[in-house]
Design a protein around this motif. Structure first.
Motif, short mmCIF file in Angstrom:
data_model
loop_
_atom_site.label_atom_id
_atom_site.label_comp_id
_atom_site.label_asym_id
_atom_site.label_seq_id
_atom_site.Cartn_x
_atom_site.Cartn_y
_atom_site.Cartn_z
N SER A 8 -4.42 -4.17 -3.38
CA SER A 8 -3.29 -5.07 -3.66
C SER A 8 -2.03 -4.58 -2.97
O SER A 8 -1.26 -5.38 -2.41
CB SER A 8 -3.07 -5.18 -5.17
N TYR A 9 -1.83 -3.28 -3.00
CA TYR A 9 -0.65 -2.72 -2.34
C TYR A 9 -0.72 -2.92 -0.84
O TYR A 9 0.27 -3.32 -0.19
CB TYR A 9 -0.54 -1.23 -2.67
N THR A 12 -0.13 -6.59 0.03
CA THR A 12 1.28 -6.95 -0.09
C THR A 12 2.09 -6.45 1.10
O THR A 12 2.92 -7.18 1.67
CB THR A 12 1.86 -6.38 -1.40
N THR A 15 1.25 -8.36 4.30
CA THR A 15 1.87 -9.70 4.26
C THR A 15 3.31 -9.62 4.71
O THR A 15 3.80 -10.47 5.48
CB THR A 15 1.78 -10.28 2.84
N TYR A 16 4.00 -8.59 4.25
CA TYR A 16 5.40 -8.39 4.65
C TYR A 16 5.50 -8.17 6.17
O TYR A 16 6.33 -8.80 6.85
CB TYR A 16 5.99 -7.20 3.90
#
Length: 319
Positions: A8-9, A12, A15-16
Motif C-alpha cells: 500500500s505504501y 501510494t 501514484t504520487y
C-alpha cells in the motif's frame, strides 16, 4: 515486500511520482498513449522515438536517488506480469506469459484444503486464460496445455472437462465483466479447517431445522450459515519463523508451594521451593507449582514434635 503495509505504501508513493512527474509534465504526458501500473511494474505505449524513450527514463531516474527505473521495450512484443502483448496484422493481441523457469505449481488435488477450494481452482484458471488470451486459436492451444497441467496434479478429468466446457461457452467479453456480489447479510461460521470440518458442517446442516422450531431463532437465523475456514498451520509455519531477529521473552514460572490467598489453609501452609525432612536434613527441591487448590498431590504435614506425616490425595490439598 516485507511488512503487510509495504504494498500500500509503495502503491501510494508510485501514484504520487506518476501524477506529479509524468502525467503533469507537458513534455512526456503526450508521448504516453497508454500507461498502466501494478504497484511498481508499469506498462505503456510510447508515441515517440527510441532516443526520446531513453531520455524519458534518464529523467525518471533523476527524480529521487532512492528509486531507479529499468525498462525494456520492443516494437513487436513485450511482457507485463503474466500477460504478453504482441503485434499481429497491425493489431495488438494478448496471451499468457510464462517464464522459461516456471514449473507446474498448481495446487495438488490431494492437498489438505476444503473440497470446494480444490474444485474451484480449474474454473478460476480457465477463466483467467479466457480473459487474457485474445486469439481463439491461441486460447484453444493454451487451454489444452492447462488441462495437461491439471491432470499431472491429479485433478479429476471430469472436473477439468466440465469447467473447461463452461468457460469455452463464455465469451471473452462476458468473462471480463465484474462479478456481481451478493450483498445480503449472511451468518458466517468461521473455523480452522481440519479433518472434522466436513462432519461439523454435515451435523449443523442436518440439525438446523431444530433451531427453526423456535420462532425467535427462526427469525434471527432464517438460513443455515455460510461455512468459512481459516488457514490451518502448515509444516512451513511450524518450521519457519517470520521474525528471526528478536527473541521472545520467556516468563519465569515459580516452582514450589505458594498460597492461593483464598482459604483458611493458607495461614498454615509452609511456603517455599524445597522441603527438609527432619530425620536426615536433606533438602528436596520442588519442581512444580502447587497451591491449596492443587489436586493429585503428595503432601507433608509437620507435627509439633518435628516429624512429618506424608500422604497422597487425588482431591485438592485444602480438603
Amino acid at each position: 515486500m516485507g511488512a503487510a503495509m509495504a504494498p500500500s505504501y509503495a502503491n501510494t508513493y508510485m501514484t504520487y511520482l506518476e501524477e506529479r512527474f509524468v502525467l503533469q509534465n507537458p513534455r512526456w504526458k503526450n508521448k504516453l498513449k497508454c500507461l498502466v501500473r501494478f504497484i511498481d511494474d508499469l506498462f505503456g505505449i510510447w508515441n515517440g522515438s527510441v532516443d526520446e524513450l531513453n531520455e524519458f527514463f534518464t529523467y525518471m531516474n533523476t527524480i529521487t536517488p532512492r528509486i531507479k527505473f529499468t525498462h525494456k521495450f520492443s516494437q513487436t512484443s513485450i511482457e507485463f506480469l503474466d500477460v504478453k502483448v504482441y503485434l499481429k496484422d497491425n493489431k495488438l493481441e494478448t496471451t499468457i506469459f510464462t517464464k522459461t523457469t516456471d514449473r507446474n505449481s498448481l495446487l495438488l488435488a490431494s492437498s489438505f484444503h476444503p473440497k470446494k477450494t480444490i474444485e474451484s481452482i480449474p474454473l478460476s484458471q480457465f477463466l483467467r486464460y479466457r480473459r487474457i488470451i485474445s486469439n481463439e486459436e491461441e486460447h484453444e492451444i493454451k487451454a489444452r496445455d492447462l488441462t495437461k497441467n491439471f491432470l499431472k496434479r491429479r485433478y479429476s478429468a471430469d472436473t477439468i472437462s466440465r469447467h473447461a466446457a463452461k468457460v469455452k461457452g463464455t465469451s471473452r467479453t462476458e468473462a471480463m465483466l465484474p462479478r456481481i456480489k451478493n450483498t445480503a447479510t449472511k451468518l458466517v461460521y468461521v473455523t480452522t479447517y481440519s479433518h472434522q470440518s466436513n462432519s461439523i458442517k454435515r451435523i449443523i446442516t442436518k440439525n438446523w431445522k431444530l433451531l427453526e422450531l423456535d420462532p425467535k431463532l427462526a427469525e434471527l437465523f432464517p438460513k443455515p450459515p455460510l461455512f468459512a475456514y481459516a488457514k490451518s498451520p502448515s509444516i512451513r509455519d511450524h518450521l519457519m519463523k517470520s521474525d528471526i531477529g528478536h527473541k521472545k521473552k520467556t516468563e519465569t514460572i515459580y516452582k514450589g508451594t505458594i498460597s492461593c490467598n483464598n482459604c483458611n489453609c493458607c495461614n498454615n501452609l509452609i511456603k517455599g521451593n524445597e522441603i527438609s525432612p527432619p530425620h536426615n536434613g536433606k533438602r528436596i527441591q520442588l519442581h512444580h507449582t502447587s497451591t491449596c487448590d492443587t489436586s493429585n498431590v503428595i503432601y507433608g504435614i509437620k507435627c509439633p514434635c518435628g516429624l512429618y506425616y506424608v500422604g497422597l490425595t487425588g482431591h485438592k490439598a485444602k480438603t
